[in-house]
Structures are given as structure tokens and as C-alpha cells.
Design a protein around this motif. Structure first.
Motif, short mmCIF file in Angstrom:
data_model
loop_
_atom_site.label_atom_id
_atom_site.label_comp_id
_atom_site.label_asym_id
_atom_site.label_seq_id
_atom_site.Cartn_x
_atom_site.Cartn_y
_atom_site.Cartn_z
N ILE A 168 93.99 26.82 16.65
CA ILE A 168 93.37 25.73 16.27
C ILE A 168 93.01 25.97 14.74
CG2 ILE A 168 92.33 24.83 18.50
CD1 ILE A 168 89.80 26.32 17.67
N ARG A 169 93.00 24.74 14.04
CA ARG A 169 92.47 24.82 12.29
C ARG A 169 91.21 25.52 12.11
NH1 ARG A 169 94.66 22.47 8.27
NH2 ARG A 169 96.00 20.93 9.67
N ALA A 170 90.25 25.38 12.90
CA ALA A 170 88.91 25.98 12.72
C ALA A 170 89.18 27.61 12.65
CB ALA A 170 87.85 25.61 13.41
N ALA A 171 90.09 27.92 13.44
CA ALA A 171 90.10 29.48 13.78
C ALA A 171 90.93 30.04 12.58
CB ALA A 171 90.83 29.82 15.21
N LEU A 172 91.93 29.37 12.02
CA LEU A 172 92.64 29.93 11.09
C LEU A 172 92.01 29.96 9.74
CD1 LEU A 172 96.09 27.85 11.48
CD2 LEU A 172 95.54 30.38 11.93
N ALA A 173 90.72 29.27 9.41
CA ALA A 173 90.12 29.19 8.47
C ALA A 173 89.09 30.43 8.55
CB ALA A 173 89.27 27.87 8.36
N ALA A 174 89.16 31.05 9.40
CA ALA A 174 88.11 32.23 9.50
C ALA A 174 88.33 33.27 8.66
CB ALA A 174 87.87 32.49 11.13
N SER A 175 87.41 34.11 8.28
CA SER A 175 88.06 35.09 7.49
C SER A 175 88.42 36.47 7.99
CB SER A 175 86.81 35.40 6.38
OG SER A 175 85.45 35.62 7.23
N ALA B 111 86.09 34.51 17.98
CA ALA B 111 84.97 33.74 18.58
C ALA B 111 85.36 32.14 18.47
CB ALA B 111 83.86 34.25 17.67
N ILE B 112 85.60 31.79 17.32
CA ILE B 112 85.91 30.41 17.25
C ILE B 112 86.74 29.70 18.22
CG2 ILE B 112 86.53 28.52 15.70
CD1 ILE B 112 85.63 30.10 13.31
N SER B 113 87.89 30.39 18.59
CA SER B 113 88.88 29.96 19.42
C SER B 113 88.37 29.95 20.80
CB SER B 113 90.04 30.71 19.26
OG SER B 113 91.09 30.25 20.19
N ALA B 114 87.61 31.11 21.19
CA ALA B 114 87.27 31.07 22.56
C ALA B 114 86.25 29.96 22.87
CB ALA B 114 86.52 32.25 22.73
N LYS B 115 85.20 29.76 21.88
CA LYS B 115 84.16 28.58 21.79
C LYS B 115 84.88 27.25 22.26
CE LYS B 115 80.08 26.99 19.60
NZ LYS B 115 79.23 27.05 18.64
N THR B 116 85.85 27.21 21.46
CA THR B 116 86.53 25.63 21.59
C THR B 116 87.39 25.45 22.56
OG1 THR B 116 86.22 25.48 19.03
CG2 THR B 116 87.63 23.95 20.12
N THR B 117 88.42 26.48 22.99
CA THR B 117 89.49 26.43 23.77
C THR B 117 89.33 27.21 24.99
OG1 THR B 117 90.70 28.32 22.90
CG2 THR B 117 90.82 26.10 21.61
N GLY B 118 88.23 28.30 25.20
CA GLY B 118 88.03 29.03 26.22
C GLY B 118 89.12 30.22 26.17
N LYS B 119 89.84 30.23 25.02
CA LYS B 119 90.94 31.59 24.79
C LYS B 119 90.64 32.05 23.53
CE LYS B 119 94.23 29.75 28.19
NZ LYS B 119 95.70 29.51 28.34
N GLY B 120 91.09 33.50 23.55
CA GLY B 120 90.78 34.07 22.18
C GLY B 120 92.08 33.69 21.16
#
Length: 221
Positions: free
Chosen positions: A77-84, A91-100
Motif C-alpha cells: 500500500i502507498r502509506a507503507a512505501l512512504a515509511a522510512s 507495522a503500517i501494512s499490518a494495521k491496514t491490511t492485516g499482513k506485513g
């Protein structure tokens, strides 16, 4: 032209067997355009980034490649790619999609966002491909060997040759900067670019998804 990411940047192969290399996508395309127009550019990178979950294109591609399904990772997801960091992205991916998020997918993040930004401004016709989908479509079935092996390399060379695509031994700096599998993947991508130009390529899904970035999300072959 077919384009694939490599460790040092990007490699491109045109339908007349010219090879190009660029440290970034813009320099690659610019160098190719110096030798003539590019009617279609087929790139092995996700185009069209989801906000909340998986893309249909990735799920369909896994079915198409069969035993090579592990080569098709889920587009982050776009928000995960923006992580540093990878940990933050997971963590962002797991919270949004349920998967790491795999390390491989996170590692490609810079290149994914690079193409995402470039594709918004270019006037070129750009489509997404996955080389394993190209090869499976080219051969009419699942490939037997991984591309990292000699057998896999020869299997893919044979499919390209049968399709009328032969990459010469000397492709200039592209051959010095990119790996064998990168060049073969770019050659597979140009096979799809040619099919797209002729109006016979097939998109997966047939009706591309559209996310907030405005790109059509589909893998062509």
C-alpha cells in the motif's frame, strides 16, 4: 521498449535489440529517445498503488505463473512505501491490511515510487508487466525452472527466440551494468510492448483497477 529494474538502476531493451541503461528511470528513457520515438514502454514494476489492500493484478499474475508464483509479490500500500524503515512499513501494512511487508517489496519501494512519480508527468504510453507472466504467456504454460538457474536462463532464451526476439551479445553499457536475468526480463517486457502496440496484449484484470493515484492497475501480457 521493455524495462526492468536492476541493482545499479534500470535496463531497457527495444524491439530492434538495442540496449540501454540508466541510473534512474528518466535518464534511461531519455537515452533511448535520443535514438528514436518509443511508442510503448513496458515496465516490470507495480504501477497503480493500492491504499487498503491487495491488487487484483497480483493475484491473477500468481495464477498465471503457477509454480513461479513466489516471484509475484503483493504490491505494498502507498502509506507503507512512504515509511522510512522496514519495521515501520510492516507495522503500517499490518494495521491496514492485516499482513506485513516483505523485505524485497520494501527494498523496491524507492524504484516503485520513482516510476509512480515519473508516470504522472510523462507523455509516453507506459504499461506494467511482470516478466514471468510474459514468459508464461509466450510459452503457453508454466515455466519449469527458476530464472536464476542456467536451465531457467536457457528456457527463457528459447522462448524469446521462438517469439522472434534475440538479444545480441553486445548491448553496450546495459550489458555491463545489468544481470543476465535483468536483460532477459527486459526482453520479455518488450515482447508485451509489441503486443500492446499491435492491439493484441491482454490485461490482467481485463478491466484495470483504479486507485487514488489515477493509474490503471493491470499487468499486461
Amino acid at each position: 521498449m521493455g524495462v526492468d529494474a536492476c541493482k545499479k538502476g534500470w535496463v531497457g531493451i527495444t524491439n530492434d535489440a538495442r540496449g540501454y541503461f540508466g541510473s534512474n528511470i528518466e535518464s534511461l528513457i531519455r537515452s533511448a529517445l535520443e535514438d528514436g520515438a518509443l511508442h510503448v514502454i513496458a515496465i516490470d514494476i507495480p504501477i497503480g498503488l493500492p491504499e487498503t489492500g491487495p491488487r487484483q493484478a497480483d493475484a491473477l499474475a500468481r495464477k498465471l505463473v503457477g509454480r513461479r508464483a513466489s516471484s509475484v509479490f503483493s504490491t505494498p500500500i502507498r502509506a507503507a512505501l512512504a515509511a522510512s524503515t522496514h519495521a515501520e512499513a510492516t507495522a503500517i501494512s499490518a494495521k491496514t491490511t492485516g499482513k506485513g511487508l516483505s523485505q524485497q517489496a520494501f527494498g523496491l519501494g524507492k524504484k516503485i515510487l520513482e516510476v509512480d512519480q515519473w508516470a504522472r508527468t510523462t507523455s509516453q504510453r507506459v504499461i506494467e508487466v511482470h516478466p514471468e507472466v510474459c514468459f508464461a504467456s509466450m510459452g503457453g504454460g508454466h515455466l519449469r525452472h527458476p530464472k536464476s538457474t542456467w536451465a531457467g536462463s536457457e528456457e527463457r532464451r528459447g522462448l524469446l527466440a521462438s517469439a522472434g526476439i534475440t538479444v545480441p551479445g553486445d548491448i553496450g553499457i546495459a550489458g555491463e551494468m545489468a544481470g543476465t536475468d535483468d536483460v532477459l526480463d527486459a526482453a520479455a517486457a518488450v515482447w508485451t510492448a509489441l503486443r500492446f502496440a499491435k492491439g493484441v496484449a491482454i490485461s490482467h484484470p481485463l478491466a484495470p483497477e483504479r486507485f487514488g493515484d489515477g493509474h490503471d492497475a493491470a499487468i499486461w501480457a
